[in-house]
Design an enzyme around this catalytic site. Sequence first.
Site, mmCIF file in Angstrom:
data_model
loop_
_atom_site.group_PDB
_atom_site.id
_atom_site.type_symbol
_atom_site.label_atom_id
_atom_site.label_comp_id
_atom_site.label_asym_id
_atom_site.label_seq_id
_atom_site.Cartn_x
_atom_site.Cartn_y
_atom_site.Cartn_z
ATOM 1 N N HIS A 109 -0.660 3.146 -0.243
ATOM 2 C CA HIS A 109 -1.149 4.039 -0.779
ATOM 3 C C HIS A 109 -2.647 4.250 -0.212
ATOM 4 O O HIS A 109 -2.891 5.619 -0.421
ATOM 5 C CB HIS A 109 -1.849 3.908 -2.112
ATOM 6 C CG HIS A 109 -3.012 3.038 -2.353
ATOM 7 N ND1 HIS A 109 -2.969 1.520 -2.367
ATOM 8 C CD2 HIS A 109 -3.910 3.287 -1.956
ATOM 9 C CE1 HIS A 109 -4.166 1.173 -2.333
ATOM 10 N NE2 HIS A 109 -4.886 2.514 -2.120
HETATM 11 C C1 UD1 Z 1 -8.199 4.633 -4.479
HETATM 12 C C2 UD1 Z 1 -9.944 4.473 -3.924
HETATM 13 C C3 UD1 Z 1 -9.255 3.203 -3.030
HETATM 14 C C4 UD1 Z 1 -8.118 2.618 -3.833
HETATM 15 C C5 UD1 Z 1 -7.280 3.238 -5.033
HETATM 16 C C6 UD1 Z 1 -6.206 1.847 -5.505
HETATM 17 C C7 UD1 Z 1 -11.746 6.034 -2.661
HETATM 18 C C8 UD1 Z 1 -12.058 6.027 -1.394
HETATM 19 N N1 UD1 Z 1 -9.966 5.158 -2.707
HETATM 20 O O1 UD1 Z 1 -7.551 5.543 -3.437
HETATM 21 O O2 UD1 Z 1 -10.202 2.338 -2.663
HETATM 22 O O3 UD1 Z 1 -7.654 1.205 -3.075
HETATM 23 O O4 UD1 Z 1 -7.408 3.824 -5.570
HETATM 24 O O5 UD1 Z 1 -5.453 2.765 -6.064
HETATM 25 O O6 UD1 Z 1 -11.784 5.811 -3.758
HETATM 26 N N2 UD1 Z 1 -3.952 10.755 -9.193
HETATM 27 C C9 UD1 Z 1 -3.355 10.645 -9.502
HETATM 28 N N3 UD1 Z 1 -3.665 10.005 -10.957
HETATM 29 C C10 UD1 Z 1 -4.237 8.898 -11.050
HETATM 30 C C11 UD1 Z 1 -4.971 8.850 -9.936
HETATM 31 C C12 UD1 Z 1 -5.119 9.703 -8.527
HETATM 32 O O7 UD1 Z 1 -2.210 11.525 -9.551
HETATM 33 O O8 UD1 Z 1 -4.909 8.597 -11.749
HETATM 34 C C13 UD1 Z 1 -3.811 11.421 -8.022
HETATM 35 C C14 UD1 Z 1 -4.566 12.070 -7.207
HETATM 36 O O9 UD1 Z 1 -4.894 13.372 -7.719
HETATM 37 C C15 UD1 Z 1 -4.257 11.967 -5.876
HETATM 38 C C16 UD1 Z 1 -4.374 10.794 -5.274
HETATM 39 O O10 UD1 Z 1 -3.688 10.621 -6.546
HETATM 40 O O11 UD1 Z 1 -3.947 12.871 -5.406
HETATM 41 C C17 UD1 Z 1 -5.140 10.151 -4.598
HETATM 42 O O12 UD1 Z 1 -6.618 9.515 -6.187
HETATM 43 P P1 UD1 Z 1 -7.696 9.123 -5.580
HETATM 44 O O13 UD1 Z 1 -8.954 8.483 -6.280
HETATM 45 O O14 UD1 Z 1 -8.121 9.920 -4.258
HETATM 46 O O15 UD1 Z 1 -7.885 8.051 -4.209
HETATM 47 P P2 UD1 Z 1 -6.521 6.849 -4.201
HETATM 48 O O16 UD1 Z 1 -6.185 7.094 -3.049
HETATM 49 O O17 UD1 Z 1 -5.936 6.669 -5.513
#
Ligand code: UD1
Length: 367
Positions: A210
């Site tokens: 991811h």
């Molecule tokens: C975040 C953390 C990372 C961790 C990861 C584990 C930061 C900088 N990054 O990254 O350290 O390893 O979580 O999962 O804090 N999304 C969903 N549903 C959710 C959560 C997110 O669809 O419940 C989507 C968001 O809309 C976005 C993408 O996933 O498009 C990324 O989510 P985001 O929380 O920004 O960062 P992660 O890549 O999950």
Amino acid sequence: MKKNKKTIHLIAAARPNFMKIAPLYHALRKKDWAEPEIIHTGQHYDLNMSDDFFNDLNLPEPHIHLGIGSGTHAEQTGRVMIAYEKILLNKRPNLTIVVGDVNSTLAATLAATKLGVKVAHLEAGLRAYDRSMPEEINRVVTDSLADILWTPSPDADENLKKEGISPDKIQRVGNIMIDSIEMLRPRIEKEPEWQKLKMKRNSYGLVTLHRPSNVDTVDKLKILCKALLQIAEKAPVVFPAHPRTMKNLKKFKLLNLIKSSPDILMISPLSYIPFMNLVFNCRFVITDSGGIQEETTYLGIPCLTVRPHTERPITITQGTNTLTKPEDLNKQVEAILTKKREKCKIKLWDGKTAKRIVGTLSSPLYK
Ligand code: UD1
């Protein structure tokens, strides 16, 4: 009685945080002097990225939900700061505990320290020495501001001292994630996830990817998909896809490529117990996560980490972890297929970290 209790905020934000706060929450609940409160920032909000974890880890509904959701780094960080500051201005806790390295970890630390609320950072001192990782920025700033730094390993202590942090603030308490594994081991072992997916015990690979550096560009993600197709010819692969990864597989039109292999099983992200059941019973893991490097080391399972470096070097020097480039993944899988499971001997990775932390908090210094 209640009025003498110390209120302790536990900040929970994203998937990798939940298994770190759970053992601590349960250990604090048993103490008559502590009133632990869970503050969920809402950085992760999907059922299978958040609520199911709370159920698996026997956590109650969060006491406060900030509901900040997705956004750019500044948006997420800013929204958590604004929302958490409001909570703190209304009623200050005696201590705020932040865990890991996600945007909410940094944001809650900034909001609390600026108001003079003491902050403890659990999993302090980890460094990849790569500031292109957003998590590295979060780690460095959080550690420079926190009042108490709870570290998992000696390398973390050294990193903090090199940054000029006073040794008085550093307490090596061990690895809290091992507490969650041991707390839930009977349920993890009983879970039928690998059978449900029709896998054979100890013969499949488990993949999680991811990190923006792996999944946000088409070239990198294509190399990874092709490597997985080759690997699947040797051993079936289970791939619970993070929302970020799924979104990009679709955007770059790579989903059909992955799905063309009958031996790659793409599934939705899993909650803690079914996911750990897949880890317990797999042959090897391919990941770019932080925590899974440690969980596999503890369980003695070969792990290939698709990253140029790790903030958890002890998993290489004393564990089962190997760093690899996407181009070398297929070759590396052949090498690890010959490896046997090894018992983990890392000190303080023993399931008693929460107890040690609560012990330090009970000392007159903090009470
Ligand atoms: C975040 C953390 C990372 C961790 C990861 C584990 C930061 C900088 N990054 O990254 O350290 O390893 O979580 O999962 O804090 N999304 C969903 N549903 C959710 C959560 C997110 O669809 O419940 C989507 C968001 O809309 C976005 C993408 O996933 O498009 C990324 O989510 P985001 O929380 O920004 O960062 P992660 O890549 O999950």
